[in-house]
Scaffold this active site. Structure first.
Site, PDB file in Angstrom:
ATOM      1  NE  ARG A 173      -0.347   0.876   4.821  1.00 12.74           N
ATOM      2  CZ  ARG A 173      -0.372   0.253   6.000  1.00 12.74           C
ATOM      3  NH1 ARG A 173      -1.107  -0.831   6.171  1.00 12.74           N
ATOM      4  NH2 ARG A 173       0.324   0.710   7.008  1.00 12.74           N
ATOM      5  CD  GLU A 233       6.364 -11.492  -7.661  1.00 15.39           C
ATOM      6  OE1 GLU A 233       7.246 -11.048  -8.408  1.00 15.39           O
ATOM      7  OE2 GLU A 233       6.567 -11.754  -6.454  1.00 15.39           O
ATOM      8  CG  ASP A 282      -3.198  -3.266   7.682  1.00 13.98           C
ATOM      9  OD1 ASP A 282      -3.338  -3.988   6.679  1.00 13.98           O
ATOM     10  OD2 ASP A 282      -2.213  -2.530   7.871  1.00 13.98           O
TER      11      ASP A 282
HETATM   12  C1  LIG Z   1      -4.870  -5.678  -0.729  1.00 10.54           C
HETATM   13  C2  LIG Z   1      -3.511  -6.067  -0.249  1.00 10.54           C
HETATM   14  C3  LIG Z   1      -2.678  -5.117   0.334  1.00 10.54           C
HETATM   15  C4  LIG Z   1      -1.407  -5.456   0.793  1.00 10.54           C
HETATM   16  N1  LIG Z   1      -0.618  -4.497   1.371  1.00 10.54           N
HETATM   17  C5  LIG Z   1       0.626  -4.810   1.768  1.00 10.54           C
HETATM   18  C6  LIG Z   1       1.473  -3.805   2.328  1.00 10.54           C
HETATM   19  O1  LIG Z   1       1.086  -2.655   2.477  1.00 10.54           O
HETATM   20  N2  LIG Z   1       2.735  -4.161   2.686  1.00 10.54           N
HETATM   21  C7  LIG Z   1       3.208  -5.445   2.527  1.00 10.54           C
HETATM   22  O2  LIG Z   1       4.360  -5.694   2.842  1.00 10.54           O
HETATM   23  N3  LIG Z   1       2.409  -6.420   2.038  1.00 10.54           N
HETATM   24  C8  LIG Z   1       1.136  -6.125   1.648  1.00 10.54           C
HETATM   25  N4  LIG Z   1       0.329  -7.099   1.128  1.00 10.54           N
HETATM   26  C9  LIG Z   1       0.828  -8.484   1.041  1.00 10.54           C
HETATM   27  C10 LIG Z   1       1.847  -8.658  -0.073  1.00 10.54           C
HETATM   28  O3  LIG Z   1       1.338  -8.196  -1.291  1.00 10.54           O
HETATM   29  C11 LIG Z   1       2.241 -10.124  -0.211  1.00 10.54           C
HETATM   30  O4  LIG Z   1       2.860 -10.523   0.987  1.00 10.54           O
HETATM   31  C12 LIG Z   1       3.159 -10.422  -1.393  1.00 10.54           C
HETATM   32  O5  LIG Z   1       3.363 -11.800  -1.489  1.00 10.54           O
HETATM   33  C13 LIG Z   1       4.476  -9.721  -1.270  1.00 10.54           C
HETATM   34  O6  LIG Z   1       5.246 -10.018  -2.413  1.00 10.54           O
HETATM   35  P1  LIG Z   1       6.826 -10.182  -2.328  1.00 10.54           P
HETATM   36  O7  LIG Z   1       7.098 -11.505  -1.665  1.00 10.54           O
HETATM   37  O8  LIG Z   1       7.228 -10.199  -3.776  1.00 10.54           O
HETATM   38  O9  LIG Z   1       7.373  -9.042  -1.579  1.00 10.54           O
HETATM   39  C14 LIG Z   1      -0.956  -6.781   0.664  1.00 10.54           C
HETATM   40  C15 LIG Z   1      -1.795  -7.730   0.095  1.00 10.54           C
HETATM   41  C16 LIG Z   1      -3.058  -7.391  -0.354  1.00 10.54           C
HETATM   42  C17 LIG Z   1      -3.940  -8.443  -0.953  1.00 10.54           C
HETATM   43 MN   LIG Z   2       8.095 -11.687  -5.016  1.00 16.92          MN
END
Ligand SMILES: Cc1cc2nc3c(=O)[nH]c(=O)nc-3n(C[C@H](O)[C@H](O)[C@H](O)COP(=O)(O)O)c2cc1C
Ligand SMILES: [Mn+2]
Length: 481
Positions: A173, A233, A282
């Site tokens: 976010r 991804e 959240d």
């Molecule tokens: C609507 C939504 C909002 C999210 N907001 C955040 C956030 O603000 N910070 C965060 O670290 N993960 C957030 N997440 C979770 C991450 O997108 C998720 O853990 C993702 O796998 C992270 O990808 P990465 O492993 O490539 O960093 C959110 C997920 C959703 C569905």
């Molecule tokens: Mn990733």
């Protein structure tokens, strides 16, 4: 056919009766949240707010907020189809002989088609604004009363690993601070934060970041998948949509974004610069507290002529993110079983917000196996955050919470059957003794064995024999019931 973009998906939702257009003014400050919250709690539709008050950019919300909509997004009749496709690939073995090799060709060709394709232009470049852009022209929602401001909630945040050059896309976010800056809420365990740390350590001053908002649903969805580092991804999005995601270079930073995006924010994070982010109501249903996070400086906006702003709102469960998470649970089960083969099924109830509760059924073959499974889950990617793991035998249906509660509570001697562990905890947890780490526990609710030191007899679950049931079926009717 894969959706070409967000609009194509919107059309599909509309055709399926899953989307409602709202043609009159609704305020992005709190009112849109109230619409979205009520709808998701009552199996209502997704919304396209055509006239968010004060803006001339429509707002799409709740597009993934039901099982049906997730199926439409990923173009399947049921998630099991995706799980089966994943299993197929996982089971692919070295082909025997020429015939075997030939029979693999279609699969290999299909695999080749998943890889992102670099293109030189696309709809996200219809308008290029290196000057004169203003984030305040985007109808970013102020979701809940005590939120620190408006937050972009459904962004695809693209960064590059400085050591491998590999791309990451995560959904983090972004609090809008002013016309050209936002927060960058990548939590410490996530890939964006890891890229940041590596660059900081290497003495770099700035880190290129690009944010795409609104794209084809598989690409958007891929941003939340808990993939291993350096697994792109956008490749997984290609697998999901069975067509490569077209990626186009940004104008001012060395990052590529989906060419079909509605809106792209290009910019940089200054390494070392932090700013207070939050509070924000959240996923947990609680406000996550203010904390220090990096700042994203926007250098250029590229977009469609008339972009649609895609967003979501999180809060007390279930909300849209629950359905996005449920699809992950179904799709990732085969991958989880590859590493922890005794797992039969797994469930993350809405009330557990993904990281607080996991129910796991196993085929138990040796003593203390439930504890081995707990530690394996705690060692598995983002499942490391799981605060409570309940392990049951394979005859328990973990999708049925009341069956789990009934059988698990009967099966435990708490002092003997609870395993405590210490480790990383989700950044959003407000109860852990320190931010980002704390304790977790697993409950071994399997039947206890002699080999585990349990010497008393273990009773069977009560059931009525089938022939008695059949006889009573007939008598039941005879009795006029
Ligand atoms: C609507 C939504 C909002 C999210 N907001 C955040 C956030 O603000 N910070 C965060 O670290 N993960 C957030 N997440 C979770 C991450 O997108 C998720 O853990 C993702 O796998 C992270 O990808 P990465 O492993 O490539 O960093 C959110 C997920 C959703 C569905
Ligand atoms: Mn990733």
């Amino acid at each position: 056919m894969a959706y070409s973009d967000l609009r194509d998906f919107i059309t599909a939702l509309e055709k399926a009766g899953e989307l409602k257009r709202v043609p009159f003014e609704v305020d992005p400050v709190l009112e849109i949240t109230e619409f979205a919250d009520r709808s998701v709690k009552h199996n209502g539709p997704a919304f396209l707010f055509e006239r968010p008050k004060g803006y001339n950019m429509p707002v799409l919300i709740n597009a993934f907020a039901s099982q049906r909509r997730m199926e439409i997004a990923l173009q399947v009749d049921k998630f099991q189809d995706i799980a089966d496709r994943i299993s197929d690939y996982l089971q692919m073995q070295m082909p025997q002989g020429l015939l075997g090799k030939l029979s693999m060709l279609p699969k290999l060709a299909e695999m080749g088609a998943f890889f992102p394709k670099k293109v030189s232009g696309g709809p996200c470049k219809e308008v290029i604004q290196k000057e004169g852009f203003n984030l305040k022209e985007i109808p970013v929602l102020t979701c809940w009363p005590q939120d620190g401001g408006p937050f972009i909630t459904l962004p695809m945040v693209f960064t590059k690993n400085p050591e491998t050059g590999k791309r990451n896309c995560g959904m983090y976010r972004m609090q809008v601070y002013d016309e050209r800056t936002t927060g960058m809420h990548w939590q410490t365990h996530k890939q964006g934060a890891e890229h940041y740390r590596r660059r900081f350590k290497a003495g770099e001053k700035r880190m290129d970041v690009a944010v795409a908002i609104g794209a084809d649903p598989a690409a958007m969805y891929a941003a939340i998948l808990p993939l291993p580092p350096d697994l792109d991804e956008m490749m997984i999005a290609g697998f999901l949509r069975k067509k490569p995601v077209e990626m186009v270079p940004c104008e001012t930073v060395d990052v590529d974004v989906p060419a079909n995006a509605e809106l792209v924010l290009e910019g940089y994070v200054e390494l070392g610069e932090m700013r207070t982010e939050g509070p924000f109501r959240d996923h947990t249903g609680f406000y996550s507290l203010e904390d220090e996070y990096p700042v994203f400086h926007v250098t250029c906006v590229t977009r469609r002529k008339n972009p649609i702003y895609a967003t979501t709102v999180v809060g007390p469960p279930p909300m849209e993110d629950y359905f996005m998470g449920k699809a992950i649970e179904r799709m990732f089960l085969p991958l989880m079983r590859m590493q922890i083969p005794e797992i039969r099924d797994m469930c993350m109830p809405a009330e557990g917000i993904f990281h607080n509760l996991m129910l796991v059924s196993i085929r138990k073959s040796y003593p203390m196996q439930a504890r081995k499974v707990m530690h394996a889950v705690w060692g598995l990617g983002q499942a490391m955050f799981t605060k409570c793991i309940v392990v049951v035998d394979e005859d328990v249906d973990v999708q049925n919470y009341s069956e789990v509660a009934w059988k698990a509570l009967n099966n435990i001697d708490p002092q003997r059957d609870i395993e405590f562990a210490m480790g990383p905890i989700d950044s959003l947890d407000h109860s852990s003794r320190m931010a980002n780490w704390g304790s977790k526990f697993g409950i071994d609710a399997t039947k206890k064995w002699k080999e585990e030191g349990f010497t008393r007899p273990w009773p069977d679950v009560i059931t009525m024999p089938g022939d008695v049931k059949a006889r009573v079926d007939a008598l039941w009717k005879k009795a006029g019931l």
